[in-house]
Scaffold this motif. Structure first.
Motif, PDB file in Angstrom:
ATOM      1  N   PHE A  98      66.565 -47.075  79.386  1.00 52.71           N
ATOM      2  CA  PHE A  98      65.952 -45.944  79.857  1.00 52.71           C
ATOM      3  C   PHE A  98      64.556 -45.676  79.196  1.00 52.71           C
ATOM      4  CE2 PHE A  98      65.040 -41.418  80.407  1.00 52.71           C
ATOM      5  CZ  PHE A  98      64.886 -41.498  82.066  1.00 52.71           C
ATOM      6  N   PHE A  99      63.446 -45.487  80.123  1.00 55.82           N
ATOM      7  CA  PHE A  99      62.065 -45.181  79.448  1.00 55.82           C
ATOM      8  C   PHE A  99      61.588 -44.213  80.170  1.00 55.82           C
ATOM      9  CE2 PHE A  99      60.813 -48.405  82.292  1.00 55.82           C
ATOM     10  CZ  PHE A  99      59.970 -47.755  82.921  1.00 55.82           C
ATOM     11  N   GLU A 100      60.720 -43.416  79.571  1.00 51.24           N
ATOM     12  CA  GLU A 100      59.917 -42.137  80.310  1.00 51.24           C
ATOM     13  C   GLU A 100      58.525 -42.153  79.698  1.00 51.24           C
ATOM     14  OE1 GLU A 100      62.087 -37.974  81.260  1.00 51.24           O
ATOM     15  OE2 GLU A 100      61.507 -38.075  79.044  1.00 51.24           O
ATOM     16  N   LEU A 101      57.444 -41.771  80.879  1.00 48.77           N
ATOM     17  CA  LEU A 101      56.273 -41.712  80.797  1.00 48.77           C
ATOM     18  C   LEU A 101      55.750 -40.574  81.104  1.00 48.77           C
ATOM     19  CD1 LEU A 101      55.446 -45.395  82.287  1.00 48.77           C
ATOM     20  CD2 LEU A 101      55.409 -44.916  80.039  1.00 48.77           C
ATOM     21  N   GLU A 102      54.658 -40.043  80.448  1.00 48.78           N
ATOM     22  CA  GLU A 102      53.935 -38.846  80.856  1.00 48.78           C
ATOM     23  C   GLU A 102      52.709 -38.905  81.458  1.00 48.78           C
ATOM     24  OE1 GLU A 102      53.346 -34.186  79.288  1.00 48.78           O
ATOM     25  OE2 GLU A 102      54.180 -35.449  77.929  1.00 48.78           O
ATOM     26  N   PHE A 103      52.426 -38.286  82.519  1.00 47.48           N
ATOM     27  CA  PHE A 103      50.982 -38.487  83.115  1.00 47.48           C
ATOM     28  C   PHE A 103      50.646 -37.011  83.393  1.00 47.48           C
ATOM     29  CE2 PHE A 103      53.347 -42.186  84.489  1.00 47.48           C
ATOM     30  CZ  PHE A 103      52.510 -43.334  83.815  1.00 47.48           C
ATOM     31  N   PRO A 104      49.461 -36.566  82.639  1.00 46.63           N
ATOM     32  CA  PRO A 104      48.866 -35.428  83.153  1.00 46.63           C
ATOM     33  C   PRO A 104      48.213 -35.587  84.549  1.00 46.63           C
ATOM     34  CG  PRO A 104      47.858 -36.063  80.853  1.00 46.63           C
ATOM     35  CD  PRO A 104      48.605 -37.268  81.457  1.00 46.63           C
ATOM     36  N   ILE A 105      48.439 -34.574  85.292  1.00 42.10           N
ATOM     37  CA  ILE A 105      47.664 -34.658  86.606  1.00 42.10           C
ATOM     38  C   ILE A 105      47.215 -33.390  86.900  1.00 42.10           C
ATOM     39  CG2 ILE A 105      48.499 -34.930  89.195  1.00 42.10           C
ATOM     40  CD1 ILE A 105      49.967 -37.078  88.494  1.00 42.10           C
ATOM     41  N   HIS A 106      46.068 -33.259  87.349  1.00 40.16           N
ATOM     42  CA  HIS A 106      45.281 -32.138  87.823  1.00 40.16           C
ATOM     43  C   HIS A 106      45.491 -31.780  89.145  1.00 40.16           C
ATOM     44  CE1 HIS A 106      42.999 -32.297  84.062  1.00 40.16           C
ATOM     45  NE2 HIS A 106      42.938 -33.350  84.357  1.00 40.16           N
ATOM     46  N   SER A 107      46.608 -31.091  89.394  1.00 48.14           N
ATOM     47  CA  SER A 107      47.079 -30.735  90.644  1.00 48.14           C
ATOM     48  C   SER A 107      47.994 -29.459  90.700  1.00 48.14           C
ATOM     49  CB  SER A 107      47.789 -31.904  91.257  1.00 48.14           C
ATOM     50  OG  SER A 107      48.759 -31.313  92.441  1.00 48.14           O
ATOM     51  N   SER A 108      48.243 -28.865  91.832  1.00 47.66           N
ATOM     52  CA  SER A 108      49.249 -27.631  91.554  1.00 47.66           C
ATOM     53  C   SER A 108      50.958 -28.343  91.844  1.00 47.66           C
ATOM     54  CB  SER A 108      49.135 -26.609  92.955  1.00 47.66           C
ATOM     55  OG  SER A 108      49.420 -27.347  93.937  1.00 47.66           O
ATOM     56  N   PRO A 109      51.527 -27.807  91.171  1.00 48.64           N
ATOM     57  CA  PRO A 109      53.093 -28.488  91.335  1.00 48.64           C
ATOM     58  C   PRO A 109      53.468 -28.489  92.784  1.00 48.64           C
ATOM     59  CG  PRO A 109      52.977 -26.812  89.571  1.00 48.64           C
ATOM     60  CD  PRO A 109      51.519 -26.827  90.279  1.00 48.64           C
ATOM     61  N   SER A 110      53.111 -27.679  93.515  1.00 47.51           N
ATOM     62  CA  SER A 110      53.735 -27.654  94.954  1.00 47.51           C
ATOM     63  C   SER A 110      53.106 -28.777  95.821  1.00 47.51           C
ATOM     64  CB  SER A 110      53.415 -26.408  95.652  1.00 47.51           C
ATOM     65  OG  SER A 110      51.874 -25.896  95.587  1.00 47.51           O
ATOM     66  N   LEU A 111      51.621 -29.030  95.493  1.00 50.42           N
ATOM     67  CA  LEU A 111      51.068 -30.041  96.178  1.00 50.42           C
ATOM     68  C   LEU A 111      51.442 -31.514  95.454  1.00 50.42           C
ATOM     69  CD1 LEU A 111      48.665 -31.313  97.897  1.00 50.42           C
ATOM     70  CD2 LEU A 111      47.293 -31.272  95.959  1.00 50.42           C
ATOM     71  N   LEU A 112      51.989 -31.718  94.256  1.00 50.94           N
ATOM     72  CA  LEU A 112      52.314 -32.873  93.695  1.00 50.94           C
ATOM     73  C   LEU A 112      53.698 -33.122  94.088  1.00 50.94           C
ATOM     74  CD1 LEU A 112      51.941 -35.055  91.572  1.00 50.94           C
ATOM     75  CD2 LEU A 112      52.460 -33.334  89.840  1.00 50.94           C
ATOM     76  N   TYR A 113      54.412 -32.102  94.556  1.00 46.10           N
ATOM     77  CA  TYR A 113      55.697 -32.225  94.882  1.00 46.10           C
ATOM     78  C   TYR A 113      55.819 -32.683  96.357  1.00 46.10           C
ATOM     79  CZ  TYR A 113      60.793 -31.260  95.886  1.00 46.10           C
ATOM     80  OH  TYR A 113      62.140 -31.527  96.296  1.00 46.10           O
ATOM     81  N   GLN A 114      54.991 -32.602  97.025  1.00 41.60           N
ATOM     82  CA  GLN A 114      54.789 -33.077  98.334  1.00 41.60           C
ATOM     83  C   GLN A 114      54.554 -34.619  98.266  1.00 41.60           C
ATOM     84  OE1 GLN A 114      55.544 -31.441 101.255  1.00 41.60           O
ATOM     85  NE2 GLN A 114      55.951 -29.836  99.858  1.00 41.60           N
ATOM     86  N   TYR A 115      53.870 -35.075  97.308  1.00 40.87           N
ATOM     87  CA  TYR A 115      53.425 -36.562  96.987  1.00 40.87           C
ATOM     88  C   TYR A 115      54.543 -37.223  96.534  1.00 40.87           C
ATOM     89  CZ  TYR A 115      48.812 -36.007  98.437  1.00 40.87           C
ATOM     90  OH  TYR A 115      47.457 -36.118  99.057  1.00 40.87           O
ATOM     91  N   ILE A 116      55.491 -36.647  95.747  1.00 39.91           N
ATOM     92  CA  ILE A 116      56.556 -37.363  95.260  1.00 39.91           C
ATOM     93  C   ILE A 116      57.995 -37.048  95.901  1.00 39.91           C
ATOM     94  CG2 ILE A 116      55.615 -37.079  92.990  1.00 39.91           C
ATOM     95  CD1 ILE A 116      58.041 -35.276  92.234  1.00 39.91           C
ATOM     96  N   SER A 117      58.047 -36.385  96.931  1.00 43.10           N
ATOM     97  CA  SER A 117      59.369 -35.984  97.611  1.00 43.10           C
ATOM     98  C   SER A 117      59.389 -36.240  99.049  1.00 43.10           C
ATOM     99  CB  SER A 117      59.658 -34.634  97.442  1.00 43.10           C
ATOM    100  OG  SER A 117      58.710 -33.556  97.992  1.00 43.10           O
ATOM    101  N   THR A 118      58.243 -36.517  99.730  1.00 48.98           N
ATOM    102  CA  THR A 118      58.384 -36.897 101.271  1.00 48.98           C
ATOM    103  C   THR A 118      57.856 -38.106 101.563  1.00 48.98           C
ATOM    104  OG1 THR A 118      55.981 -35.921 101.482  1.00 48.98           O
ATOM    105  CG2 THR A 118      57.704 -34.406 101.595  1.00 48.98           C
TER     106      THR A 118
END
Length: 128
Positions: free
Chosen positions: A6-26
């Motif tokens: 298992f590995f984990e990466l962190e990416f800072p993203i300039h976005s609201s969590p709700s907008l970002l969630y749309q991009y990762i879940s739909t």
């Protein structure tokens, strides 16, 4: 069968969590950056790239926070990939945490693939 780690990466993203969630879940959000096209029927997501197609099962999701998928090829294995939104309580900075599994000798390649994918996501969101 080779063991995956298992590995984990962190990416800072300039976005609201709700907008970002749309991009990762739909399917429509994922098809903007993760694959050429994404369809879903219930918990089954079909990811399409050029001439290949992979299916993944949505294992869990928490609205505004995270999604977890398992490729159907790995159905008998405990492997999954997870996209998790983290908001710093003090600075309110938003990061996307990517958790995935790769075979020992393919970890660097897998990380580079995610970096490219998240680069596309940032471009789509306008967070470059």
């Amino acid at each position: 069968m080779p063991k995956k780690s298992f590995f984990e990466l962190e990416f800072p993203i300039h976005s609201s969590p709700s907008l970002l969630y749309q991009y990762i879940s739909t399917p429509s959000g994922l098809s903007e950056w993760f694959a050429d096209n994404v369809n879903s029927r219930g918990e089954l997501f079909t990811f399409i790239w050029d001439d290949s197609e992979e299916q993944a099962k949505l294992l869990s999701k928490k609205s505004g926070e995270r999604v977890k998928f398992r490729w159907l090829d790995d159905e008998d294995d405990p492997y999954f990939f997870e996209l998790r939104i983290v908001v710093d309580e003090i600075t309110k900075d938003v990061s996307l945490m990517v958790g995935d599994f790769a075979e020992e000798d393919e970890t660097e390649e897998a990380k580079m693939l995610w970096e490219n994918q998240i680069g596309s996501l940032k471009h789509v969101i306008g967070s470059v």
